[in-house]
Enzyme design. Sequence first.
Site, mmCIF file in Angstrom:
data_model
loop_
_atom_site.group_PDB
_atom_site.id
_atom_site.type_symbol
_atom_site.label_atom_id
_atom_site.label_comp_id
_atom_site.label_asym_id
_atom_site.label_seq_id
_atom_site.Cartn_x
_atom_site.Cartn_y
_atom_site.Cartn_z
ATOM 1 N N LYS A 1 -42.846 -121.762 22.854
ATOM 2 C CA LYS A 1 -43.891 -120.658 22.845
ATOM 3 C C LYS A 1 -44.399 -120.194 21.341
ATOM 4 C CE LYS A 1 -43.481 -115.693 23.150
ATOM 5 N NZ LYS A 1 -43.142 -115.332 21.810
ATOM 6 N N ASN A 2 -43.298 -120.154 20.431
ATOM 7 C CA ASN A 2 -43.797 -119.566 19.296
ATOM 8 C C ASN A 2 -44.562 -120.530 18.403
ATOM 9 O OD1 ASN A 2 -42.584 -117.002 19.538
ATOM 10 N ND2 ASN A 2 -40.804 -117.637 18.390
ATOM 11 N N ARG B 1 -47.674 -110.226 20.028
ATOM 12 C CA ARG B 1 -47.617 -110.096 18.832
ATOM 13 C C ARG B 1 -48.333 -111.217 18.019
ATOM 14 N NH1 ARG B 1 -45.711 -106.824 14.710
ATOM 15 N NH2 ARG B 1 -45.008 -108.164 13.044
ATOM 16 N N CYS C 1 -42.887 -107.602 21.911
ATOM 17 C CA CYS C 1 -41.799 -106.741 22.063
ATOM 18 C C CYS C 1 -41.452 -105.507 21.385
ATOM 19 C CB CYS C 1 -40.637 -107.650 22.242
ATOM 20 S SG CYS C 1 -40.613 -109.111 23.507
ATOM 21 N N ARG D 1 -42.182 -103.279 13.124
ATOM 22 C CA ARG D 1 -42.525 -105.035 13.023
ATOM 23 C C ARG D 1 -43.803 -104.760 12.024
ATOM 24 N NH1 ARG D 1 -42.207 -108.285 18.286
ATOM 25 N NH2 ARG D 1 -41.975 -109.942 16.800
ATOM 26 N N PRO D 2 -43.344 -104.710 10.750
ATOM 27 C CA PRO D 2 -44.529 -104.575 9.851
ATOM 28 C C PRO D 2 -45.205 -105.986 9.776
ATOM 29 C CG PRO D 2 -42.641 -104.603 8.497
ATOM 30 C CD PRO D 2 -42.113 -104.268 10.063
ATOM 31 N N ASP E 1 -46.915 -106.081 6.454
ATOM 32 C CA ASP E 1 -47.207 -106.054 4.940
ATOM 33 C C ASP E 1 -47.428 -107.395 4.259
ATOM 34 O OD1 ASP E 1 -44.258 -105.787 5.663
ATOM 35 O OD2 ASP E 1 -44.246 -105.844 3.443
ATOM 36 N N GLN E 2 -46.306 -108.436 4.425
ATOM 37 C CA GLN E 2 -46.284 -109.555 3.770
ATOM 38 C C GLN E 2 -47.419 -110.427 4.033
ATOM 39 O OE1 GLN E 2 -44.125 -110.183 1.399
ATOM 40 N NE2 GLN E 2 -43.738 -108.153 1.896
ATOM 41 N N ASP F 1 -33.450 -114.627 18.463
ATOM 42 C CA ASP F 1 -34.139 -114.742 19.560
ATOM 43 C C ASP F 1 -33.059 -115.093 20.773
ATOM 44 O OD1 ASP F 1 -36.502 -113.789 18.881
ATOM 45 O OD2 ASP F 1 -37.674 -115.402 19.122
ATOM 46 N N ILE G 1 -32.086 -109.147 11.977
ATOM 47 C CA ILE G 1 -33.508 -109.141 11.664
ATOM 48 C C ILE G 1 -34.224 -107.848 12.189
ATOM 49 C CG2 ILE G 1 -35.564 -110.695 12.310
ATOM 50 C CD1 ILE G 1 -33.722 -112.361 10.864
ATOM 51 N N ARG H 1 -44.120 -113.646 29.688
ATOM 52 C CA ARG H 1 -44.591 -113.939 28.543
ATOM 53 C C ARG H 1 -44.403 -115.206 27.767
ATOM 54 N NH1 ARG H 1 -43.571 -110.097 25.035
ATOM 55 N NH2 ARG H 1 -44.191 -111.686 23.412
HETATM 56 C C1 UD1 Z 1 -41.256 -114.300 14.809
HETATM 57 C C2 UD1 Z 1 -41.152 -114.683 16.351
HETATM 58 C C3 UD1 Z 1 -39.927 -113.703 17.174
HETATM 59 C C4 UD1 Z 1 -38.746 -113.623 16.168
HETATM 60 C C5 UD1 Z 1 -38.912 -113.333 14.711
HETATM 61 C C6 UD1 Z 1 -37.675 -113.915 13.853
HETATM 62 C C7 UD1 Z 1 -43.310 -115.418 17.182
HETATM 63 C C8 UD1 Z 1 -44.478 -115.209 17.687
HETATM 64 N N1 UD1 Z 1 -42.362 -114.545 16.977
HETATM 65 O O1 UD1 Z 1 -41.655 -112.887 14.887
HETATM 66 O O2 UD1 Z 1 -39.669 -114.453 18.222
HETATM 67 O O3 UD1 Z 1 -37.865 -112.852 16.641
HETATM 68 O O4 UD1 Z 1 -40.007 -114.524 14.135
HETATM 69 O O5 UD1 Z 1 -37.365 -115.125 14.143
HETATM 70 O O6 UD1 Z 1 -43.053 -116.495 16.232
HETATM 71 N N2 UD1 Z 1 -40.972 -108.498 8.260
HETATM 72 C C9 UD1 Z 1 -41.524 -107.512 7.120
HETATM 73 N N3 UD1 Z 1 -43.017 -107.743 6.716
HETATM 74 C C10 UD1 Z 1 -43.793 -108.537 7.322
HETATM 75 C C11 UD1 Z 1 -43.343 -109.476 8.170
HETATM 76 C C12 UD1 Z 1 -41.705 -109.303 8.687
HETATM 77 O O7 UD1 Z 1 -40.904 -106.791 6.542
HETATM 78 O O8 UD1 Z 1 -44.947 -108.594 6.937
HETATM 79 C C13 UD1 Z 1 -39.683 -108.376 8.578
HETATM 80 C C14 UD1 Z 1 -39.572 -107.739 10.005
HETATM 81 O O9 UD1 Z 1 -39.505 -106.481 10.094
HETATM 82 C C15 UD1 Z 1 -38.356 -108.494 10.280
HETATM 83 C C16 UD1 Z 1 -38.099 -109.859 9.573
HETATM 84 O O10 UD1 Z 1 -39.138 -109.664 8.470
HETATM 85 O O11 UD1 Z 1 -37.133 -107.879 10.034
HETATM 86 C C17 UD1 Z 1 -38.580 -111.150 10.277
HETATM 87 O O12 UD1 Z 1 -39.850 -110.772 10.863
HETATM 88 P P1 UD1 Z 1 -40.979 -112.152 11.107
HETATM 89 O O13 UD1 Z 1 -40.159 -113.635 10.713
HETATM 90 O O14 UD1 Z 1 -42.276 -111.961 10.592
HETATM 91 O O15 UD1 Z 1 -41.044 -112.220 12.683
HETATM 92 P P2 UD1 Z 1 -42.385 -112.442 13.716
HETATM 93 O O16 UD1 Z 1 -43.072 -113.704 12.840
HETATM 94 O O17 UD1 Z 1 -42.967 -111.250 13.941
#
Ligand code: UD1
Length: 419
Positions: A22-23, A93, A117, A122-123, A125-126, A306, A328, A398
């Site tokens: 899926k991802n 997402r 979810c 779920r920021p 910012d990066q 996950d 996470i 989903r």
């Molecule tokens: C993806 C997966 C999700 C999985 C997660 C962690 C997809 C579609 N979803 O979510 O199933 O649970 O990886 O393996 O692939 N963070 C920030 N700033 C940012 C982005 C992230 O602070 O700009 C933080 C998040 O709050 C979190 C951590 O980084 O604590 C990891 O998030 P991230 O790896 O980005 O998760 P997703 O890509 O949303």
Amino acid sequence: MEKLVIHGGTRLNGEVTISGAKNSAVAILPATLLIDGISTINNLPNISDVKIICDILKELGAKIHWNNNNEIQIDTRNITSWKAPTDMTSKFRASYYLIGSLLGRCKSVEVGSPGGCKLGARPIDQHIKGFELLGAKVKTGSGIISATTDKLVGTSIYMDTVSVGATINLMLAATLCEGTTNIENAAKEPHIVDVANFLNAAGANIIGAGTDVIKIIGVPKLKANITYSVVPDQIEAGTFMLASVASKGDITIKNCVPEHLDCLSAKIIEMGANVEYNGDELRVIMNSRPKAVNVNTLPYPGFPTDLQSQMGVALSIADGTSIINESIWESRFQYTTELNKMGANITSQGKTAIFQGVKSLTGAPVSATDLRAGAALIIAGIIAQGKTEVSNLIHIDRGYENIESKFKALGANIRRVKE
Ligand code: UD1
């Protein structure tokens, strides 16, 4: 509304074939926007997140033809819009991947704030920091994210947090940009490698995906008419491994990449399971009550967040006390309230949960609080004594293709009914 009715107490036994990831799929489909032509993607999971991305791509002007349930042809020659409908993009997402793809293709993009979810904050910012460093002007507010640029130019981007989504999004944006981009402190999940492999198959020049530093040497154009097969779903495979452990089962998991699951295999061996490897197959045999273990979720190659809730089900009936630390997501223990309704003894506070193993669970009506929690509650229903009803299936659909048929083929007494 539908629900799953499960009559439990089953020891799962047999073979299951894993679908495409899926991802990965939810990133590769938007990535086709970087190609001006036709791409064929196979081993696609037939899940609602994939269908909605296809609908969004159609709204943007792509032509989509399903060759069969798991293979599509996408023709992106006539992309007419860079505005993705906000009501559709805010449903899941991964719609944030449209930002990197449309910025690369059209130099402008507008999407609704990504949904998905509810796992706490779920920021993104990066993602935004990276787009800005590449030369985009990004605006957020009123549930919309928009970005625009005259041209994207490669640069060094250090990620303050290891983020799967930001790593892929910046790879997408940097593929067609001028010069070289280095993503430092990149995430290393298998689907990051898969998206890079897809882009490279189309002529991109991405080096180092799967390591901490990814180098993207911009190319002016990608080539069309490629056929690509999505990598098997690491999380779906792990879900069935844990279903075998929790149900004292014997499951052969076909079409998986065993090394993507090394960390889980090590953990379930600690819990008393026997894991056999045979090419792209894994067999998980469990003959005893699981032993208690401690788990700390981490970015790949650490224990995947996950799989945390599916592991929680196995630990809820383990012999002894286990602790899970979720590093996470800030609120990923909502499923423990549902498991406690089934007789589990779990206390959670913040990012930690303590599992006092009980001998067995008892069926109850429960609600899937998120995608992976939904899969976990199905496993709980299969091992519990009596009848369990799992509602809120929208989350499960989903991300899991034919989940009840797959469990049924392993011996579970499970059926989908209208509520
Ligand atoms: C993806 C997966 C999700 C999985 C997660 C962690 C997809 C579609 N979803 O979510 O199933 O649970 O990886 O393996 O692939 N963070 C920030 N700033 C940012 C982005 C992230 O602070 O700009 C933080 C998040 O709050 C979190 C951590 O980084 O604590 C990891 O998030 P991230 O790896 O980005 O998760 P997703 O890509 O949303």
